[in-house]
Write an enzyme that holds these catalytic residues in place. Structure first.
Site, mmCIF file in Angstrom:
data_model
loop_
_atom_site.group_PDB
_atom_site.id
_atom_site.type_symbol
_atom_site.label_atom_id
_atom_site.label_comp_id
_atom_site.label_asym_id
_atom_site.label_seq_id
_atom_site.Cartn_x
_atom_site.Cartn_y
_atom_site.Cartn_z
ATOM 1 N N SER A 89 -33.774 5.039 34.742
ATOM 2 C CA SER A 89 -34.358 4.255 35.828
ATOM 3 C C SER A 89 -34.494 2.784 35.489
ATOM 4 C CB SER A 89 -35.722 4.830 36.214
ATOM 5 O OG SER A 89 -36.646 4.648 35.169
ATOM 6 N N THR A 200 -37.759 0.278 38.623
ATOM 7 C CA THR A 200 -38.801 -0.623 38.110
ATOM 8 C C THR A 200 -39.999 0.159 37.620
ATOM 9 O OG1 THR A 200 -38.199 -2.100 39.898
ATOM 10 C CG2 THR A 200 -40.222 -2.635 38.729
ATOM 11 N N THR A 218 -37.509 -4.314 35.052
ATOM 12 C CA THR A 218 -36.610 -3.652 36.014
ATOM 13 C C THR A 218 -35.134 -3.998 35.841
ATOM 14 O OG1 THR A 218 -36.329 -3.196 38.385
ATOM 15 C CG2 THR A 218 -36.696 -5.472 37.789
ATOM 16 N N ARG A 228 -28.922 -11.473 42.459
ATOM 17 C CA ARG A 228 -30.123 -11.115 43.226
ATOM 18 C C ARG A 228 -31.337 -11.000 42.284
ATOM 19 N NH1 ARG A 228 -33.987 -6.615 43.215
ATOM 20 N NH2 ARG A 228 -34.890 -6.552 45.275
ATOM 21 N N THR A 251 -43.720 -1.628 42.927
ATOM 22 C CA THR A 251 -42.328 -1.206 42.775
ATOM 23 C C THR A 251 -41.809 -0.848 44.160
ATOM 24 O OG1 THR A 251 -43.058 1.046 42.332
ATOM 25 C CG2 THR A 251 -42.554 -0.299 40.423
ATOM 26 N N GLY A 252 -40.492 -0.819 44.280
ATOM 27 C CA GLY A 252 -39.908 -0.509 45.583
ATOM 28 C C GLY A 252 -39.157 -1.715 46.112
#
Ligand code: ASP
Length: 362
Positions: A89, A200, A218, A228, A251-252
Site C-alpha cells: 500500500s 497512504t 504515501t 501529481r 487518507t483517501g
C-alpha cells in the site's frame, strides 16, 4: 541512536512563538476522558495493511519506551512500512505512477518543536520519504522540497537512490496499462485487473508527557499522473499537529482533503471541544456537504487528543457482513493495553456499483 536532535529553527521559532501563541492556547479546550484518566502514551495509525500495521505501532511504542521523542516514534514507526515490500500500500512495494516509477509524498509535524513541520513531494528513488521530510524541517528554513530538489537534498544527507519498483508492483502496473483502453496496441491482461486500496497512512503519537507528533507517508494515488501531488505533504490537509490540542491525519481522495484543510479542521474542532471521533465525523460531513451528500470518493480521518482519546471516521463506509451495520474503516491503536485494530465510524454507505462505474479508477 540519538533522541536529542534539536533544530536551529526550533530554537528560533520556539523563542519567537511564545508570546504569539498564548492567546490561542488560552482558548483551547479538549474533551475530557472518561473518569478524567489520561491515556498516555498512545499511538494510532490509519494503516490497515496486515503486513505492517502492528509493526508500525510496535516500533513507535518501543522508541517511546526507550526515551525517544514522539517524532522519533512516528518516523521510525512509519519507516517500518515504507521499507517493507510486502506492504503493497505504500512506497517500496506500492504501485507506481502512470509511467511506472514512484513519486512519493510525506510530511512530519512535531508538537514539542513549536509545532514545526517538514515535507517532501514527488520524491523519487528514496525508500523513506518521511525521514527526508523530517530533515527538511530540521536542517532547512523551508517547509517543503519537491521533485529533483528533494532528491538532491536527500542525497546530500546520505540517502541512497534505489529502485522502488518490486516485481509484483511492476506486474500490477502492466496489468493496469493493458486494461486501460480497448483502443490501444496492448493486448488485455490474462487475469482481470483488480484495483487495490489506498496508498497512504498516518501515524499519530502522544507520549507520556502529553507531547504530540505525526507523520503521513504515501505513494499518492495508484498510477497517478506524473508530477501529481496530493494532500499527504500539505500541512493542514494530510496531517496536522497542535501540541496543545491533538493531531489528525487524512487518507483517501487528497484533492478533497486539501479543499477543506481536513486535518487542520479536525484539530480546530477539537480545540473547540469536540472529541477526536466527533471532529473526524465533522470533517467528513463538511466534505460530503461540498458534494451535496453524494461524494464519489473515499476519505478517512483519524485523530487523537492530548488526553489520549482517539477516533476515526470514513466518508464512505462498508456494510459489515455479520451484523449488516454500516461501519467505517479499521485503524490501529497501541496503548498500555497493547495493539489492536478498532473500527471507525462511517458517515455514508459505500458507493453503489452504478456510482463506482461513473468514476475514474481509484
Ligand atoms: N491521500 C492520498 C493522496 O491523495 C491518497 C490515499 O490516501 O490513498 O495522495
Amino acid at each position: 541512536m540519538s533522541f536529542k536532535r534539536i533544530s536551529r529553527r526550533k530554537f528560533i521559532s520556539g523563542a519567537a512563538g511564545i508570546g504569539m501563541s498564548l492567546p490561542i492556547l488560552g482558548k483551547a479546550s479538549i474533551s475530557k476522558t472518561q473518569g478524567g484518566k489520561l491515556n498516555r502514551p498512545l499511538i494510532i495509525t490509519s494503516k490497515t495493511n496486515p503486513a505492517t500495521r502492528e509493526g508500525v505501532t510496535t516500533a513507535a511504542w518501543e522508541i517511546l519506551q526507550a526515551g525517544g521523542s514522539p517524532l522519533d516514534a512516528a518516523e521510525k514507526g512509519t519507516n517500518v512500512s515504507e521499507l517493507d515490500p510486502r506492504d503493497t500500500s505504500v512506497g517500496y512495494g506500492g504501485d507506481p505512477n502512470e509511467e511506472g516509477f514512484h513519486q512519493l509524498d510525506a510530511s512530519v509535524m512535531s508538537g514539542p518543536d513549536n509545532n514545526n513541520a517538514g515535507a517532501v513531494s514527488a520524491l523519487e528513488n528514496i525508500k523513506t520519504p518521511c525521514s527526508v521530510a523530517r530533515l527538511v524541517m530540521e536542517r532547512t528554513d523551508h517547509l517543503m522540497l519537491t521533485g529533483k530538489g528533494a532528491l538532491k537534498f536527500a542525497k546530500m544527507h546520505g540517502f541512497k537512490e534505489e529502485d522502488l519498483l518490486t516485481e509484483a508492483a511492476r506486474k500490477h502496473w502492466v496489468d493496469w496499462k493493458e486494461t486501460l483502453s480497448e483502443r490501444d496496441y496492448y493486448h488485455p491482461p490474462h487475469k482481470k485487473f483488480q484495483p487495490e486500496g489506498g496508498g497512504t497512512f498516518n501515524v499519530l503519537v502522544l507520549d507520556a508527557n502529553g507531547d504530540i507528533a505525526g507523520v503521513t507517508s504515501t505513494i499518492g494515488h495508484h498510477f497517478k499522473i506524473v508530477g501529481r501531488v496530493g494532500d499527504s505533504p500539505i500541512i493542514g490537509a494530510g496531517l496536522y499537529v497542535d501540541n496543545a490540542i491533538g493531531a489528525a491525519g487524512a487518507t483517501g481522495h487528497g484533492a478533497e482533503s486539501i479543499k477543506v484543510c481536513a486535518s487542520f479542521l479536525a484539530v480546530d474542532k477539537m480545540r473547540e471541544g469536540m472529541s477526536p471521533q466527533d471532529a473526524c465525523r465533522y470533517v467528513c460531513q463538511r466534505v460530503s456537504d461540498r458534494h451535496n451528500g453524494k461524494p464519489m470518493f473515499g476519505l478517512k480521518m483519524v485523530a487523537l487528543n492530548k488526553n489520549g482519546e482517539y477516533g476515526s471516521c470514513s466518508l464512505r463506509g462498508k456494510i459489515e457482513a455479520e451484523t449488516g451495520k454500516l461501519v467505517g474503516s479499521g485503524f490501529g491503536v497501541r496503548d498500555a493495553k497493547g495493539f489492536r485494530m478498532e473500527t471507525g465510524l462511517a458517515l455514508l454507505p459505500p458507493m453503489t456499483k452504478e456510482e463506482r462505474a461513473q468514476i475514474p479508477w481509484r
